[in-house]
Write a protein that holds these residues in place. Structure first.
Motif, short mmCIF file in Angstrom:
data_model
loop_
_atom_site.label_atom_id
_atom_site.label_comp_id
_atom_site.label_asym_id
_atom_site.label_seq_id
_atom_site.Cartn_x
_atom_site.Cartn_y
_atom_site.Cartn_z
N PHE A 304 0.84 -1.19 0.00
CA PHE A 304 0.00 0.00 0.00
C PHE A 304 0.88 1.25 0.00
O PHE A 304 1.84 1.34 0.76
CB PHE A 304 -0.91 0.03 1.24
N MET A 305 0.54 2.20 -0.86
CA MET A 305 1.27 3.47 -0.92
C MET A 305 0.27 4.62 -0.95
O MET A 305 -0.75 4.57 -1.66
CB MET A 305 2.16 3.53 -2.17
N HIS A 306 0.58 5.66 -0.19
CA HIS A 306 -0.23 6.88 -0.18
C HIS A 306 0.22 7.73 -1.36
O HIS A 306 1.38 8.15 -1.44
CB HIS A 306 -0.03 7.63 1.14
N ALA A 307 -0.69 7.99 -2.30
CA ALA A 307 -0.29 8.66 -3.54
C ALA A 307 -1.35 9.66 -3.98
O ALA A 307 -2.53 9.53 -3.66
CB ALA A 307 -0.05 7.64 -4.65
N ASP A 308 -0.90 10.65 -4.73
CA ASP A 308 -1.78 11.62 -5.39
C ASP A 308 -1.42 11.60 -6.87
O ASP A 308 -0.39 12.13 -7.28
CB ASP A 308 -1.56 13.02 -4.80
N LEU A 309 -2.25 10.95 -7.67
CA LEU A 309 -1.93 10.74 -9.08
C LEU A 309 -1.79 12.04 -9.86
O LEU A 309 -1.15 12.06 -10.91
CB LEU A 309 -3.00 9.86 -9.73
N SER A 310 -2.38 13.12 -9.36
CA SER A 310 -2.31 14.39 -10.09
C SER A 310 -0.98 15.10 -9.91
O SER A 310 -0.69 16.06 -10.62
CB SER A 310 -3.45 15.32 -9.63
N ASN A 334 -8.63 2.58 -11.46
CA ASN A 334 -10.01 2.55 -10.96
C ASN A 334 -10.38 3.79 -10.16
O ASN A 334 -11.55 4.10 -9.99
CB ASN A 334 -10.20 1.29 -10.10
N GLN A 335 -9.37 4.53 -9.69
CA GLN A 335 -9.61 5.65 -8.77
C GLN A 335 -10.28 6.83 -9.49
O GLN A 335 -9.68 7.45 -10.36
CB GLN A 335 -8.28 6.09 -8.15
N TRP A 336 -11.51 7.12 -9.12
CA TRP A 336 -12.28 8.21 -9.74
C TRP A 336 -13.46 8.53 -8.83
O TRP A 336 -14.18 7.63 -8.42
CB TRP A 336 -12.80 7.76 -11.10
N PRO A 337 -13.71 9.79 -8.51
CA PRO A 337 -14.87 10.11 -7.67
C PRO A 337 -16.17 9.78 -8.41
O PRO A 337 -16.38 10.24 -9.53
CB PRO A 337 -14.75 11.63 -7.44
N VAL A 338 -17.02 8.97 -7.80
CA VAL A 338 -18.30 8.63 -8.42
C VAL A 338 -19.34 9.63 -7.91
O VAL A 338 -20.00 9.41 -6.89
CB VAL A 338 -18.72 7.19 -8.09
N SER A 346 -14.35 19.83 -11.76
CA SER A 346 -14.00 19.13 -10.52
C SER A 346 -13.20 17.86 -10.77
O SER A 346 -12.60 17.31 -9.85
CB SER A 346 -15.27 18.79 -9.74
N PHE A 347 -13.18 17.39 -12.02
CA PHE A 347 -12.47 16.16 -12.36
C PHE A 347 -11.11 16.44 -13.01
O PHE A 347 -10.46 15.49 -13.48
CB PHE A 347 -13.32 15.29 -13.28
N GLU A 348 -10.68 17.67 -13.04
CA GLU A 348 -9.39 17.98 -13.65
C GLU A 348 -8.22 17.27 -12.96
O GLU A 348 -7.28 16.83 -13.63
CB GLU A 348 -9.18 19.49 -13.72
N PRO A 349 -8.23 17.12 -11.62
CA PRO A 349 -7.14 16.34 -11.00
C PRO A 349 -7.11 14.90 -11.50
O PRO A 349 -6.02 14.32 -11.65
CB PRO A 349 -7.49 16.40 -9.50
N GLN A 350 -8.27 14.32 -11.78
CA GLN A 350 -8.30 12.94 -12.29
C GLN A 350 -7.76 12.87 -13.72
O GLN A 350 -7.05 11.92 -14.08
CB GLN A 350 -9.73 12.40 -12.25
N LEU A 351 -8.07 13.88 -14.54
CA LEU A 351 -7.54 13.91 -15.90
C LEU A 351 -6.03 14.10 -15.89
O LEU A 351 -5.31 13.51 -16.71
CB LEU A 351 -8.22 15.02 -16.71
N GLN A 352 -5.56 14.91 -14.95
CA GLN A 352 -4.11 15.05 -14.81
C GLN A 352 -3.49 13.72 -14.41
O GLN A 352 -2.39 13.35 -14.85
CB GLN A 352 -3.79 16.11 -13.75
N GLY A 411 -19.42 11.85 -16.66
CA GLY A 411 -19.32 11.17 -17.95
C GLY A 411 -18.36 11.87 -18.89
O GLY A 411 -17.60 11.22 -19.62
N GLN A 412 -18.37 13.21 -18.88
CA GLN A 412 -17.45 13.97 -19.73
C GLN A 412 -16.00 13.70 -19.36
O GLN A 412 -15.14 13.55 -20.23
CB GLN A 412 -17.77 15.46 -19.62
N SER A 413 -15.73 13.61 -18.07
CA SER A 413 -14.35 13.35 -17.63
C SER A 413 -13.90 11.96 -18.06
O SER A 413 -12.76 11.77 -18.48
CB SER A 413 -14.24 13.50 -16.11
N LYS A 414 -14.80 10.98 -18.00
CA LYS A 414 -14.47 9.62 -18.43
C LYS A 414 -14.23 9.59 -19.94
O LYS A 414 -13.33 8.89 -20.43
CB LYS A 414 -15.59 8.66 -18.05
N ALA A 415 -15.05 10.33 -20.69
CA ALA A 415 -14.91 10.35 -22.15
C ALA A 415 -13.59 11.00 -22.56
O ALA A 415 -12.89 10.52 -23.45
CB ALA A 415 -16.09 11.10 -22.78
#
Length: 625
Positions: A304-310, A334-338, A346-352, A411-415
């Motif tokens: 286990f590692m504590h990480a920030d993908l952005s 798999n990590q994505w706020p549902v 709000s999903f820009e950190p996930q796209l990064q 959905g836009q962030s996933k696309a």
């Protein structure tokens, strides 16, 4: 963790099944015991803020939901001094009722703002948003959901805006000022423009507006695509290398089952779990225990590692980053706020994070393949193709570049993420797959975890039980193609790790970036499952048309209290249910995911049967527990 505060002797969480938890705090003997309740809360609040930072928004504690036990009313304990939590909670039943049934606050600004006066309106909106976030330095273009706002504390903001705005020219329909509007306009600037538009006559959406939206989505895509290094080339990794899977978001619901499916395979050497929380290992153990999953967390096999993908290098120490670079052969992202209410910003950190994962794959010694958990929300507007002469309602197993097919910020962030991965595949040689998930249900196995009660279907069932009526059909969702969460995880792992048959030219894994649709290939009408729901109800449930059911729900809107949202949780998703009804009224039809190709690539999906009454009964029983 809160009970570990030096000035507290213990703490009890309460509110299971409610939209927001509360906590009862017992003050230890000492200086703090001489303070009043507000002073005690201020003293322990820094620790609670730390705990909140590690919890999802619906599990966070608010000051209004903290109960300070009176010194004359001590917590109950056994002879061995073990806390009797259930009995203690019952002891504070009156205090809990006061907290949970408190009516919504009535706005008391006592002012009215003409929506045509943009400067005054902007100042007022900023004040309301500052209060919702607790951020006095909130900037005009700052997203309130990135600085602490959530679905609970925006309710006051909605009430304040409704009470204050007016127009001398036309009568403003304040029903437009709702949760959906706040999520779509999360900055002071965008909300000011939105409120200003309510003071002007409304016109139907024009093609120019769709073009503007398309340009906006394309601009966001380009913002992240341009970050890929010009000379990035990802080779084919060494196939003889031990399989080491980098799994992101392992502590979430699907993530827990993905980890379980991986650990049950003998061909997996190591699983490296990257999570946002610092106590991921502890949370993983608790989640596995609750869901009846594998709890053999051998340190030689799971890390286990504590990480920030952005962040650059995922925010890891240099030696940890180099370690995973040298070992990883497969990435399961798999990590994505549902959260279907949040705007795209709000999903820009996930796209990064997607961009950083592609860079990681390029730097990795084993050139790891990337498997991305996508969603039907990325192509949900496929049903809008009804204007075609020969419309196809089922969504094909292929990639689409039209970002307007996505619904909502989620959905836009996933696309956009899928577009980024396809670009990296065509230009940089990235290999892997986009796995587009349909509706994920509760676990199929007995003793599995509880299907999240905040989702639309559990909310519909709970609300129906309160109202005593059940919709006899579900607009745009009546053919049940749900896939149990444990089965979804198994299918995903098979798609990522099992070898395809070389003679099968139809297997998409022969391409660099494959596309799979994962939904139940065997559907069942909603009406076939209704008896199981009716049998579980103590007083029985009669069926009514969906419009009748929706009208009964809407008639409950004036009841603005915590209790109303607990007993009628569908109120929080009212816009969603209205959208289903409106879509069917406009002629839209249900869209299902085509799965023919995916079925040939996954043994689990090929053997899957339709959702059964037995499964439905099991989910209902778990919600009652």
């Amino acid at each position: 963790m809160i009970g570990s505060h030096p000035h507290l002797s213990s703490a009890v969480y309460v509110g299971n099944g409610r939209s927001q938890p509360a906590a009862i705090l017992e003050v230890a003997d000492g200086e703090l015991s001489k303070l009043n309740a507000d002073q005690v809360i201020d003293a322990v609040w820094p620790l609670i803020e730390e705990v909140n930072s590690l919890s999802p928004s619906h599990g966070q504690l608010h000051k209004s939901h903290l109960i300070i036990a009176d010194s004359s009313k001590r917590f109950l304990r056994t002879a061995k001094c073990t806390l009797r939590r259930r009995e203690t909670a019952q002891l504070f039943e009156s205090e809990m009722r006061e907290v949970f049934e408190a009516p919504a606050r009535t706005p008391n600004y006592g002012i009215h703002i003409d929506v045509a006066l943009s400067d005054e309106l902007q100042s007022f909106v900023r004040m309301v948003y500052q209060k919702a976030t607790g951020c006095e330095s909130l900037k005009l273009d700052e997203d309130i959901f990135l600085v602490g706002a959530d679905s609970l504390n925006i309710q006051d903001a909605i009430s304040d805006l409704k009470a204050a705005v007016f127009s001398p020219q036309i009568c403003i329909d304040t029903s437009w000022i709702n949760q959906k509007a706040v999520y779509a306009n999360p900055t002071t600037l965008t909300m000011t423009r939105f409120l200003g538009s309510l003071g002007r006559p409304q016109v139907p959406a024009a093609p120019e507006q769709l073009a503007e939206r398309q340009q906006f989505l394309q601009k966001v895509y380009e913002q992240f695509r341009q970050q890929f290094p010009g000379g990035l080339r990802i080779g084919i990794g060494e196939t003889s290398a031990p399989t080491t899977v980098l799994l992101t978001g392992s502590t979430g619901n699907l993530g827990s089952y993905l980890l379980d499916a991986l650990l049950r395979r003998s061909d997996i050497n190591t699983v490296i779990c990257l999570n946002r929380s610092k106590n991921a290992a502890e949370r993983q153990m608790m989640s596995a225990a609750e869901k009846g999953l594998c709890m053999d967390f051998n340190r030689d096999r799971i890390i286990f590692m504590h990480a920030d993908l952005s962040q650059p290098q995922f925010g890891l120490e240099q030696h940890d980053y180099e370690y995973i670079l040298s070992r990883t052969t497969v990435i399961i992202h798999n990590q994505w706020p549902v959260n279907f209410n949040l705007p795209l910003s709000s999903f820009e950190p996930q796209l990064q994070g997607v961009v950083n994962l592609v860079k990681f794959a390029g730097e990795g010694v084993c050139s790891p393949r990337v498997f991305f958990v996508s969603s039907i929300a990325a192509v949900n507007n496929w049903r809008r193709q009804i204007h075609l002469d020969s419309p196809t309602y089922d969504i094909p197993e292929r990639h689409f570049t039209d970002l307007l097919l996505a619904s909502g910020g989620y959905g836009q962030s996933k696309a956009i993420a899928a577009d980024l991965l396809y670009y990296a595949s065509s230009q940089c040689g990235l290999r892997g797959a986009i796995v587009r998930l349909g509706q994920v249900a509760g676990a199929s196995k007995c003793g599995g975890g509880v299907w999240n009660t905040n989702e639309w279907f559990p909310s519909l069932i709970s609300t129906s039980q309160t109202m005593g009526v059940l919709p006899e059909m579900l607009p745009l969702l009546n053919e049940i193609d749900w896939i149990p969460v444990d089965s979804a995880a198994q299918v995903f792992v098979e798609l990522a790790l099992d070898s395809y048959t070389p003679s099968s030219t139809a297997d998409p894994r022969q391409r660099n970036m494959a596309l799979f649709n994962v939904a139940n290939p065997n559907t069942i009408p909603w009406g076939n499952l209704i008896p199981a729901v009716q049998d579980s109800a103590q007083d029985g449930l009669k069926t009514v048309s969906f419009p009748e059911w929706l009208a009964m729900l809407e008639s409950s809107m004036p009841v603005q209290s915590e209790k109303a949202f607990v007993t009628l949780p569908a109120l929080k998703l009212l816009d969603f249910f209205r959208g289903l009804q409106e879509g069917e009224h406009e002629g839209a039809k249900q869209t299902l995911l085509q799965t023919e190709v995916t079925v040939r690539s996954s043994l689990c999906l090929a053997k899957m049967g339709a959702i059964t009454k037995k499964m439905m009964t099991a989910w209902l029983e778990r919600w009652k527990a």
